[in-house]
Design a protein around this motif. Structure first.
Motif, short mmCIF file in Angstrom:
data_model
loop_
_atom_site.label_atom_id
_atom_site.label_comp_id
_atom_site.label_asym_id
_atom_site.label_seq_id
_atom_site.Cartn_x
_atom_site.Cartn_y
_atom_site.Cartn_z
N ARG A 154 -3.09 -40.60 -0.81
CA ARG A 154 -4.36 -40.78 -0.10
C ARG A 154 -5.35 -39.76 -0.63
O ARG A 154 -5.02 -38.57 -0.76
CB ARG A 154 -4.18 -40.60 1.41
CG ARG A 154 -3.46 -41.75 2.08
CD ARG A 154 -3.61 -41.71 3.60
NE ARG A 154 -2.77 -40.71 4.22
CZ ARG A 154 -1.54 -40.94 4.68
NH1 ARG A 154 -1.00 -42.13 4.57
NH2 ARG A 154 -0.85 -39.98 5.25
N ALA A 182 -4.20 -34.92 1.38
CA ALA A 182 -5.18 -35.31 2.40
C ALA A 182 -4.96 -34.57 3.71
O ALA A 182 -5.91 -34.40 4.49
CB ALA A 182 -5.10 -36.82 2.64
N ILE A 183 -3.73 -34.11 3.97
CA ILE A 183 -3.46 -33.41 5.24
C ILE A 183 -4.21 -32.08 5.29
O ILE A 183 -4.88 -31.75 6.28
CB ILE A 183 -1.95 -33.20 5.44
CG1 ILE A 183 -1.24 -34.54 5.57
CG2 ILE A 183 -1.69 -32.34 6.69
CD1 ILE A 183 0.27 -34.43 5.66
N ALA A 186 -7.98 -32.71 5.52
CA ALA A 186 -8.35 -33.12 6.88
C ALA A 186 -8.34 -31.94 7.84
O ALA A 186 -9.22 -31.81 8.70
CB ALA A 186 -7.38 -34.20 7.37
N MET A 396 0.94 -41.36 9.32
CA MET A 396 0.04 -40.28 8.90
C MET A 396 0.13 -39.10 9.86
O MET A 396 0.61 -39.24 11.00
CB MET A 396 -1.41 -40.78 8.80
CG MET A 396 -2.03 -41.19 10.11
SD MET A 396 -3.58 -42.16 9.94
CE MET A 396 -4.46 -41.32 8.65
N HIS A 397 -0.31 -37.96 9.40
CA HIS A 397 -0.41 -36.78 10.26
C HIS A 397 -1.51 -37.03 11.28
O HIS A 397 -2.56 -37.60 10.97
CB HIS A 397 -0.75 -35.55 9.41
CG HIS A 397 -0.50 -34.24 10.10
ND1 HIS A 397 -1.18 -33.84 11.24
CD2 HIS A 397 0.35 -33.23 9.81
CE1 HIS A 397 -0.76 -32.63 11.61
NE2 HIS A 397 0.18 -32.24 10.76
N GLU A 400 -4.99 -36.09 10.36
CA GLU A 400 -5.70 -37.03 9.49
C GLU A 400 -6.40 -38.10 10.31
O GLU A 400 -7.53 -38.52 9.98
CB GLU A 400 -4.72 -37.71 8.53
CG GLU A 400 -4.10 -36.82 7.48
CD GLU A 400 -3.17 -37.61 6.59
OE1 GLU A 400 -3.62 -38.06 5.52
OE2 GLU A 400 -1.99 -37.77 6.96
N ASP A 403 -9.47 -36.54 11.85
CA ASP A 403 -10.49 -36.36 10.80
C ASP A 403 -11.17 -37.68 10.47
O ASP A 403 -12.40 -37.75 10.34
CB ASP A 403 -9.82 -35.77 9.56
CG ASP A 403 -10.74 -35.74 8.36
OD1 ASP A 403 -11.80 -35.11 8.45
OD2 ASP A 403 -10.40 -36.37 7.33
#
Length: 413
Positions: A154, A182-183, A186, A396-397, A400, A403
């Motif tokens: 991502r 991305a983590i 974000a 996903m986290h 994220e 965000d």
């Protein structure tokens, strides 16, 4: 539990700690009901109580074999047993001692040695990042078993550059920046949204968890000392208010720096201070839920579920706080059964014990699927990658998702 430790171990730091832990155990067996490996394998020696007996026998001079090593290796170190135990047995610390001792007494098979050596020497190096990016680029061409271990990439997106009066440190990390950049991006944007800047100190890196999973404990301690050295100037000068963790496995490990380095006269004091400054990203954002929630309204997934990593719920005891924060932010989390059991990721476990890890993942996903989710949220990079390898539902986290909603996107993975 009565103990008769050998003279060679009895008065050592490991011996004294192990004896104190063993004497708390009352053989009740409550731990077997919540042990993932016992649920899968049904072998008493693959339960906490069974492993405690194996370690006790070893400390008392009993025979140590490849079978002893295998049963200790099979432990996920999820610490679910500690949550269940009515006597407060610190099983996680005991198995660290047991694994450290058995490693000096039983020679591993060459293939196992090679696998562990490669993992230990590459996971915290640029080589891992290069291999991950290559795997992600070739993912459609990879065999399904290998592709399942390579999460789709991502894009990280831009990160904020402004500096706020409130500042925190973030771990440079090893696996997460390569697998799921991305983590971190974000996290930086969400912290910026509530007026907090995050710094990454030069010289910091892997928290040491991966090496501990591989039972390369001396190397893990060296990584811990390196992080303390890298962070110390900012801590000592009072420039930062916390060390923020967005990977619960790293957070759980850094909280235990004080324990791991307690006998190191050069680092014990600093390690204790570092451990006391660790905060999960949920702890930092919880006081800001009221200001964030209106900005997320109408953009959150309709049917989200939250898989609480073992390092959130059993190691750090933060599951109630995280789930309350998500509810306060507007996530209508769906319940599912067996949320207390490990998904099978457990750091390097899914590579070293793929059959058990796969069975635990499938069992976890079967329960998650019953909730009919449109999005699976979690809080640890290993869990995220492991679960995504077995489902088409986006994983996903949770930071994220926050965000994405803050940026105006509809969150559906």
């Amino acid at each position: 539990m009565q103990t008769r430790l050998t003279e060679s171990i009895k008065d050592t730091p490991d011996g004294r700690q192990a004896e104190a832990i063993l004497r708390k155990c009352v053989h009740c067996g409550f731990c077997t009901a919540t042990c993932p490996t016992y649920q899968v394998l049904g072998d008493e020696l693959d339960s906490p109580r069974g492993r405690i007996y194996l370690i006790k026998q070893m400390l008392e001079g009993g025979e140590v074999t490849a079978s002893t090593q295998l049963h200790l290796d099979r432990c996920l170190t999820c610490r679910n047993c500690e949550t269940t135990c009515p006597s407060g047995v610190e099983y996680g610390h005991l198995i660290d001692i047991g694994r450290r001792m058995v490693e000096t007494r039983v020679e591993r098979a060459p293939g196992d040695q090679l696998k562990r050596a490669v993992l230990g020497r590459t996971m915290a190096t640029p080589a891992f990042g290069l291999a991950m990016r290559l795997g992600q680029a070739l993912r459609p061409l990879l065999p399904s078993a290998l592709a399942a271990k390579v999460p789709p990439r991502r894009p990280a997106g831009p990160v904020p550059r402004r500096r706020h009066e409130r500042q925190v440190l973030m771990l440079a990390g090893c696996v997460q920046p390569s697998m799921m950049p991305a983590i971190d991006a974000a996290t930086l944007r969400v912290l910026d949204a509530v007026g907090i800047s995050a710094l990454v100190a030069a010289g910091s890196g892997c928290c040491g968890a991966a090496r501990f999973h591989l039972n390369q404990q001396a190397a893990a301690l060296a990584q811990m000392r390196a992080n303390i050295d890298a962070w110390w100037a900012d801590i000592d000068a009072g420039r930062i208010e916390a060390i923020v963790m967005n990977a619960s496995g790293c957070g759980a490990t850094v909280r235990e720096y004080a324990h791991h380095l307690r006998d190191d006269p050069a680092y014990a004091g600093r390690a204790a201070r570092v451990s006391g400054m660790v905060r999960d990203i949920a702890e930092i954002l919880a006081p800001h839920a009221g200001e964030l929630a209106p900005r997320l309204a109408g953009r959150l997934a309709a049917r989200p579920v939250f898989h609480p990593p073992c390092t959130i719920q059993h190691w750090q005891g933060l599951r109630p706080l995280v789930e309350r924060l998500l509810a306060d932010l507007g996530f209508a989390l769906r319940p599912f059964a067996e949320s207390h059991l490990c998904c099978g990721s457990a750091g390097t476990y899914s590579v070293l014990q793929p059959e058990i890890a796969g069975e635990l993942r499938d069992r976890k996903l079967a329960e998650l699927d019953k909730a009919d989710p449109d999005l699976i949220l979690s809080a640890n990079v290993g869990c995220l990658a492991h679960l995504q390898g077995g489902t088409a539902t986006p994983v996903m986290h949770w930071v994220e998702a926050v965000d994405a909603a803050l940026s105006g996107k509809r969150v559906n993975g």
